[in-house]
Design a protein around this motif. Structure first.
Motif, mmCIF file in Angstrom:
data_model
loop_
_atom_site.group_PDB
_atom_site.id
_atom_site.type_symbol
_atom_site.label_atom_id
_atom_site.label_comp_id
_atom_site.label_asym_id
_atom_site.label_seq_id
_atom_site.Cartn_x
_atom_site.Cartn_y
_atom_site.Cartn_z
ATOM 1 N N ASN A 60 0.950 -1.210 0.135
ATOM 2 C CA ASN A 60 0.153 -0.011 0.209
ATOM 3 C C ASN A 60 0.790 1.399 -0.190
ATOM 4 O OD1 ASN A 60 0.562 0.576 2.739
ATOM 5 N ND2 ASN A 60 -1.117 -0.332 3.558
ATOM 6 N N LEU A 61 0.022 2.266 0.017
ATOM 7 C CA LEU A 61 1.026 3.739 -0.382
ATOM 8 C C LEU A 61 2.032 3.824 1.044
ATOM 9 C CD1 LEU A 61 1.640 6.046 -2.151
ATOM 10 C CD2 LEU A 61 -0.208 7.243 -1.378
ATOM 11 N N ALA A 62 1.385 3.830 2.011
ATOM 12 C CA ALA A 62 2.125 4.077 3.394
ATOM 13 C C ALA A 62 3.339 2.944 3.367
ATOM 14 C CB ALA A 62 1.118 3.636 4.616
ATOM 15 N N ALA A 63 3.267 1.689 2.907
ATOM 16 C CA ALA A 63 4.319 0.714 2.867
ATOM 17 C C ALA A 63 5.223 1.208 2.179
ATOM 18 C CB ALA A 63 3.851 -0.498 2.520
ATOM 19 N N ALA A 98 2.417 -10.423 4.107
ATOM 20 C CA ALA A 98 1.353 -9.476 4.635
ATOM 21 C C ALA A 98 1.526 -8.086 5.152
ATOM 22 C CB ALA A 98 0.001 -10.266 5.447
ATOM 23 N N LEU A 99 2.686 -8.405 6.325
ATOM 24 C CA LEU A 99 2.946 -7.364 7.226
ATOM 25 C C LEU A 99 3.778 -6.317 6.264
ATOM 26 C CD1 LEU A 99 4.280 -9.203 10.172
ATOM 27 C CD2 LEU A 99 1.990 -8.345 9.724
ATOM 28 N N LEU A 100 4.480 -7.021 5.169
ATOM 29 C CA LEU A 100 5.466 -5.927 4.449
ATOM 30 C C LEU A 100 4.287 -5.197 3.545
ATOM 31 C CD1 LEU A 100 8.056 -5.308 2.708
ATOM 32 C CD2 LEU A 100 7.477 -7.107 1.311
ATOM 33 N N PRO A 157 10.353 -6.130 16.678
ATOM 34 C CA PRO A 157 9.898 -4.973 17.055
ATOM 35 C C PRO A 157 10.129 -4.365 18.566
ATOM 36 C CG PRO A 157 8.249 -6.958 16.400
ATOM 37 C CD PRO A 157 9.648 -7.297 16.608
ATOM 38 N N GLU A 158 11.033 -5.513 19.363
ATOM 39 C CA GLU A 158 11.294 -4.597 20.513
ATOM 40 C C GLU A 158 12.190 -3.554 20.292
ATOM 41 O OE1 GLU A 158 9.895 -5.727 23.119
ATOM 42 O OE2 GLU A 158 9.031 -7.357 22.001
ATOM 43 N N GLY A 159 12.958 -3.536 19.208
ATOM 44 C CA GLY A 159 13.993 -2.291 18.823
ATOM 45 C C GLY A 159 13.256 -1.111 18.146
ATOM 46 N N PHE A 160 12.034 -1.186 17.500
ATOM 47 C CA PHE A 160 11.180 -0.403 16.854
ATOM 48 C C PHE A 160 11.077 0.785 17.944
ATOM 49 C CE2 PHE A 160 9.193 -3.902 13.950
ATOM 50 C CZ PHE A 160 10.580 -3.915 13.604
ATOM 51 N N ASP A 161 10.885 1.956 17.205
ATOM 52 C CA ASP A 161 10.116 3.013 17.890
ATOM 53 C C ASP A 161 8.910 2.781 18.367
ATOM 54 O OD1 ASP A 161 8.523 4.190 15.976
ATOM 55 O OD2 ASP A 161 10.231 5.169 14.926
ATOM 56 N N PRO A 162 8.378 3.668 19.126
ATOM 57 C CA PRO A 162 7.021 3.379 19.638
ATOM 58 C C PRO A 162 5.851 3.164 18.644
ATOM 59 C CG PRO A 162 8.098 4.901 21.258
ATOM 60 C CD PRO A 162 9.059 4.734 20.049
ATOM 61 N N ALA A 163 5.808 4.025 17.508
ATOM 62 C CA ALA A 163 5.089 4.348 16.592
ATOM 63 C C ALA A 163 5.171 3.171 15.718
ATOM 64 C CB ALA A 163 5.168 5.328 15.710
ATOM 65 N N GLN A 164 6.409 2.687 15.414
ATOM 66 C CA GLN A 164 6.486 1.282 14.371
ATOM 67 C C GLN A 164 6.004 0.077 15.225
ATOM 68 O OE1 GLN A 164 10.828 1.847 13.893
ATOM 69 N NE2 GLN A 164 10.744 2.114 11.676
ATOM 70 N N GLN A 165 6.355 0.157 16.369
ATOM 71 C CA GLN A 165 5.967 -0.899 17.470
ATOM 72 C C GLN A 165 4.410 -1.175 17.380
ATOM 73 O OE1 GLN A 165 7.121 -1.327 21.401
ATOM 74 N NE2 GLN A 165 9.384 -1.218 20.875
ATOM 75 N N GLN A 166 3.720 -0.108 17.597
ATOM 76 C CA GLN A 166 2.173 -0.170 17.561
ATOM 77 C C GLN A 166 1.691 -0.603 16.305
ATOM 78 O OE1 GLN A 166 0.118 0.465 20.424
ATOM 79 N NE2 GLN A 166 -1.137 -0.699 18.994
ATOM 80 N N THR A 198 7.127 -2.711 9.693
ATOM 81 C CA THR A 198 8.806 -2.728 9.368
ATOM 82 C C THR A 198 8.825 -4.105 9.345
ATOM 83 O OG1 THR A 198 8.815 -0.731 10.814
ATOM 84 C CG2 THR A 198 10.767 -2.210 10.221
ATOM 85 N N SER A 199 9.573 -4.412 8.175
ATOM 86 C CA SER A 199 9.675 -6.121 8.065
ATOM 87 C C SER A 199 11.177 -6.280 7.200
ATOM 88 C CB SER A 199 8.785 -6.375 6.762
ATOM 89 O OG SER A 199 9.122 -7.663 6.505
#
Length: 357
Positions: free
Chosen positions: A14-17, A138-140, A166-175, A145-146
């Motif tokens: 998708n566009l955001a991806a 699908a996540l990609l 995901p433990e190392g992602f920033d909070p927005a990426q984690q969510q 983040t993948s």
């Protein structure tokens, strides 16, 4: 070049991806390719908006049974185990169609895709739209983040471990990752029946056991292992094949790829082993690929008993028939890599009971 940009294989981002991937990987690519991904991204985003408008509220409220996650390094045999367990009618699995079309697969659930079968890019198995598939695709496509960003931008393989965890992602990426994973699994259960337990398979999840256990309380895990030289050689071919098919920039030199495979395997096993030690003993099991192939009936029965998965007897004839109809290909020679792999992965030979010579 322009016509090739529109016809080449690509993921349904998708566009955001696409924007997120370009932010993380701004390597220059052709203008036609940029246009192709932006245009396709707009279409995929529109489909996702429609799908969410119709189904999101219902899917969000669905109670998901604790999934069964299949983990282990790439090319360890998780796909075979995924195929076999999916023969049990009490389970369901994300399909190839759903994983590569997460923005519309719920919309299309009453219209089954044509039963077209193709050979996987790795050349070792036949897949169809209904075959069990890795939810990582699908996540990609949904913009989480993948590590599979590295299929398109090979330099991302240097951050493979970080992109997995995901433990190392920033909070927005984690969510965003939490939301994408939860929604996709719930949507799969909605399509297949919420009374079934999902079997979810991706090597990337080997870095995420803690996160998955938190998101899905009661989840269980099966770790697959395989003779290390075979894993190394097959993983090298995997990356080479996927870059040939999907890379938007130049693939990395072979010596760099080799080092990344060697280092990533050790990082994966360290993370996986530490996470498994913190799980209840009845929620995790390990199986060797060679044992599964040699005696699939006994291997399946053992897994069901260890993890209290129910009675496997109704599906065992299907397992035997599947193995007879899909014989394992003869293993390619790995002798050229044996000295290197044994020197760098010696602990894995010892841990999993594979002889060195």
């Amino acid at each position: 070049m322009n016509s090739g940009a529109w016809s080449r294989p690509a993921f349904n981002l998708n566009l955001a991806a696409w924007r997120g991937i370009r932010h993380r990987h701004p390597d220059p690519i052709g203008r036609a390719l940029e246009l192709r991904f932006y245009t396709a991204g707009i279409i995929q985003s529109a489909l996702a908006t429609l799908q969410n408008r119709i189904y999101r509220s219902t899917i969000d409220q669905l109670d998901l049974k604790p999934p069964l996650f299949l983990v282990g390094h790439w090319r360890s045999g998780t796909t075979l185990l995924h195929e076999l367990l999916a023969l049990d009618q009490s389970f369901s699995a994300p399909t190839t169609y759903a994983c590569f079309n997460p923005h519309q697969f719920v919309l299309a659930r009453h219209r089954a895709p044509a039963p077209e079968s193709i050979v996987r890019p790795t050349g070792d198995m036949i897949v169809s739209p209904s075959s069990p598939q890795e939810e990582e695709f699908a996540l990609l496509c949904m913009g989480a983040t993948s590590p599979y960003e590295a299929f398109m931008f090979p330099s991302a393989i240097h951050q493979l471990e970080a992109l997995c965890d995901p433990e190392g992602f920033d909070p927005a990426q984690q969510q965003k990752w939490n939301d994408a994973m939860t929604w996709f699994l719930k949507a799969t259960a909605y399509v297949d029946g919420a009374d079934k337990r999902l079997i979810v398979k991706s090597p990337t999840n080997s870095f995420r056991l803690h996160r998955l256990g938190t998101l899905f309380p009661g989840a269980k895990f099966i770790r697959m292992v395989r003779e290390p030289c075979a894993v190394f050689a097959s993983t090298r071919r995997l990356w080479q094949t996927m870059w040939e098919r999907y890379a938007l920039t130049a693939p990395l030199a072979d010596e760099i790829l080799i080092e990344r495979i060697l280092d990533t395997r050790l990082a994966l096993e360290t993370k996986l082993k530490a996470s498994m030690q913190n799980l209840p003993p009845d929620s995790v099991a390990t199986i060797r690929y060679e044992d599964l192939v040699a005696d699939p009936r006994r291997a399946i029965e053992t897994l069901y008993e260890q993890l209290a998965l129910g009675d496997p007897s109704p599906m065992l004839p299907k397992v035997i028939a599947y193995m007879a109809q899909n014989p394992r290909p003869a293993p390619a020679s790995t002798e050229a890599w044996r000295q290197l792999v044994q020197s760098r992965w010696s602990a894995l030979f010892d841990e999993f009971g594979y002889p060195m010579r």
